[in-house]
Write an enzyme that holds these catalytic residues in place. Sequence first.
Site, short mmCIF file in Angstrom:
data_model
loop_
_atom_site.label_atom_id
_atom_site.label_comp_id
_atom_site.label_asym_id
_atom_site.label_seq_id
_atom_site.Cartn_x
_atom_site.Cartn_y
_atom_site.Cartn_z
N TYR A 1 7.75 11.33 8.41
CA TYR A 1 6.58 12.14 8.80
C TYR A 1 6.78 13.65 8.64
O TYR A 1 5.87 14.34 8.16
CB TYR A 1 6.12 11.77 10.22
CG TYR A 1 5.27 10.51 10.19
CD1 TYR A 1 3.89 10.58 10.10
CD2 TYR A 1 5.86 9.25 10.19
CE1 TYR A 1 3.12 9.43 10.04
CE2 TYR A 1 5.10 8.10 10.12
CZ TYR A 1 3.72 8.19 10.04
OH TYR A 1 2.96 7.05 9.96
N GLU B 1 3.14 2.26 14.77
CA GLU B 1 4.04 1.58 13.81
C GLU B 1 5.30 1.07 14.53
O GLU B 1 5.77 -0.03 14.26
CB GLU B 1 4.37 2.53 12.65
CG GLU B 1 3.14 2.69 11.73
CD GLU B 1 3.08 3.96 10.89
OE1 GLU B 1 4.14 4.59 10.67
OE2 GLU B 1 1.98 4.33 10.44
C1 HEM Z 1 -0.53 11.65 9.53
C2 HEM Z 1 0.08 11.20 8.45
C3 HEM Z 1 -0.46 10.20 7.46
C4 HEM Z 1 -1.75 9.84 7.15
C5 HEM Z 1 -3.06 10.38 7.73
C6 HEM Z 1 -1.67 8.83 6.12
C7 HEM Z 1 -2.77 8.23 5.54
C8 HEM Z 1 -2.70 7.19 4.63
C9 HEM Z 1 -3.84 6.51 4.07
C10 HEM Z 1 -5.30 6.82 4.40
C11 HEM Z 1 -3.38 5.55 3.25
C12 HEM Z 1 -4.21 4.56 2.44
C13 HEM Z 1 -4.33 3.28 3.27
C14 HEM Z 1 -5.08 2.20 2.53
O1 HEM Z 1 -6.16 2.47 2.04
O2 HEM Z 1 -4.59 1.09 2.42
C15 HEM Z 1 -1.94 5.62 3.26
C16 HEM Z 1 -1.12 4.83 2.51
C17 HEM Z 1 0.21 5.09 2.33
N1 HEM Z 1 0.96 6.01 3.02
FE1 HEM Z 1 0.34 7.24 4.47
N2 HEM Z 1 -0.36 8.61 5.82
C18 HEM Z 1 0.42 9.42 6.61
C19 HEM Z 1 1.79 9.50 6.62
C20 HEM Z 1 2.60 8.87 5.69
C21 HEM Z 1 4.02 9.05 5.59
C22 HEM Z 1 4.87 9.91 6.51
C23 HEM Z 1 4.45 8.31 4.53
C24 HEM Z 1 5.84 8.21 3.96
C25 HEM Z 1 6.38 9.19 3.28
C26 HEM Z 1 3.28 7.63 3.98
C27 HEM Z 1 3.30 6.75 2.94
C28 HEM Z 1 2.24 5.97 2.53
C29 HEM Z 1 2.33 4.99 1.46
C30 HEM Z 1 3.56 4.66 0.65
C31 HEM Z 1 1.05 4.43 1.34
C32 HEM Z 1 0.61 3.38 0.31
C33 HEM Z 1 0.44 4.07 -1.01
C34 HEM Z 1 0.01 3.18 -2.15
O3 HEM Z 1 -0.65 2.14 -1.94
O4 HEM Z 1 0.36 3.55 -3.27
N3 HEM Z 1 2.19 8.00 4.70
N4 HEM Z 1 -1.55 6.62 4.12
#
Ligand code: HEM
Length: 395
Positions: A95, A138
């Site tokens: 994060y 989580e």
């Molecule tokens: C407040 C912080 C965060 C928000 C608001 C956020 C938001 C999101 C959203 C909206 C999605 C798409 C979900 C979907 O439609 O299935 C997503 C997917 C993802 N997030 Fe986050 N995220 C956050 C933090 C993080 C962090 C810290 C990581 C790791 C470095 C991360 C890694 C990922 C990955 C790997 C995906 C899937 C990407 C893909 O399908 O290619 N996120 N996140």
Amino acid sequence: MLTDTQRDIIKATVPLLETGGEALTTHFYKLMLSEYPEVRPLFNQAHQSSGAQQRALANGVLQYARHIDRLEALGPLAAQIVNKHVSLQIQPEHYPIVGTCLLRAIREVLGSDLATDEVIAAWGAAYQQLADILIEAEREAYASLAAAPGGWRGGREFRVVRKVPESVEISSFYLEPVDGGSVVDFKAGQYISLRLIVGGQEIRRNYSLSAAANGRGYRISVKREPGGVASNYLHDLVSEGSTLELFPPAGEFTLNDSNRPLVLISGGVGITPTLAMAEAALAGSNRRIIFIHYARSAQVHAFGEQIDSWESHHPQFQRFVVYEEVEAQAPREPDAVGRPTFAQLQQWLPADLDFDAYFLGPKPFMAFIKRTLRELGLPETRARYEFFGPSEALS
Ligand code: HEM
Ligand SMILES: Cc1cc2nc3c(=O)[nH]c(=O)nc-3n(C[C@H](O)[C@H](O)[C@H](O)COP(=O)(O)OP(=O)(O)OC[C@H]3O[C@@H](n4cnc5c(N)ncnc54)[C@H](O)[C@@H]3O)c2cc1C
């Protein structure tokens, strides 16, 4: 803790996010993926190059800014993010990396006139507030997956005990744990994640569980994508006896507990979660099931025999198959030929509209199904869908 002034600053930023959110998240990903190689394997490069992941994150940030006064209004979006994160094993230590890059991107994209120190401080506090909520949700999910019978934390080795071609482009992999233990139950519609090393690079990919839970193992069914890294690796280099590393099941596109008729509509490989849903519903109830599947042709039509067998053995199960085109000497007759139409769904679905619909397939297909169900008069809350990638708008 966010102050009232910071909340006002966040709300005032909404118009900027509405117009420039994607530019911001595109810059953010560029920064993060170049400067923090340790998070690269978590992200699917194809979702970056299509822009889908940038749009999903921009939408997430926008919804968050809009609902900063009432975070519970984020509702389903928060569950979707948590499930996707859990499936890919996002950890608390990731994060601060995202937070640092997001603030830098805001500063660099908006420029110092708009991104004043106050704006950056407000976004820093807002990001931390959301990060704390996600990290806690989580943490709870990881703990309950580890504590459940057959559950585990992180990666677990599974052996491919059977590999079955289902069509010219889809193969099923039956997976059982190498340690001989049981596996945690999942809700029909959920998916697992694979961690693969392909050409020396680590990648992670989600696959829906395509058969109902049985406590012993899982089945996934994978379509070979032209140029796709994981799917070609699985089709060409993974065979019976190979081992694969799995993260535990997650996902919120799950079968509800109801006796209303169940309508499952799929296009192509989108059939996979609907198979687990149909199997689970057949095992647990007399719920009426209407299973509608669209395939490009008989050649690529997977699981035809399974669906026919359900129809012959269960009076409550009714199936319709549509091929976009029919080859000469096709092994079976479809119920219709061509693209999905309004008339088909009107004819095949219960006229009283008292049913729950789940659908999945390519984006234009899903947009059509969503529109048709709405035009037929089905309430939006009764129509659920999922993307085989980051969620997108379906209009
Ligand atoms: C407040 C912080 C965060 C928000 C608001 C956020 C938001 C999101 C959203 C909206 C999605 C798409 C979900 C979907 O439609 O299935 C997503 C997917 C993802 N997030 Fe986050 N995220 C956050 C933090 C993080 C962090 C810290 C990581 C790791 C470095 C991360 C890694 C990922 C990955 C790997 C995906 C899937 C990407 C893909 O399908 O290619 N996120 N996140
Ligand atoms: C919840 C969920 C459930 C899923 N369930 C299933 C399932 O049951 N069965 C299934 O088959 N799939 C499923 N998927 C999709 C799966 O996760 C993979 O996305 C899919 O197998 C393709 O992965 P890949 O590595 O083969 O292709 P990728 O390497 O990710 O490539 C995908 C496509 O993008 C193109 N591409 C790749 N990189 C670039 C680039 N840099 N620029 C331009 N184009 C590029 C490739 O040529 C290819 O056509 C699911 C996804 C999700 C999110």
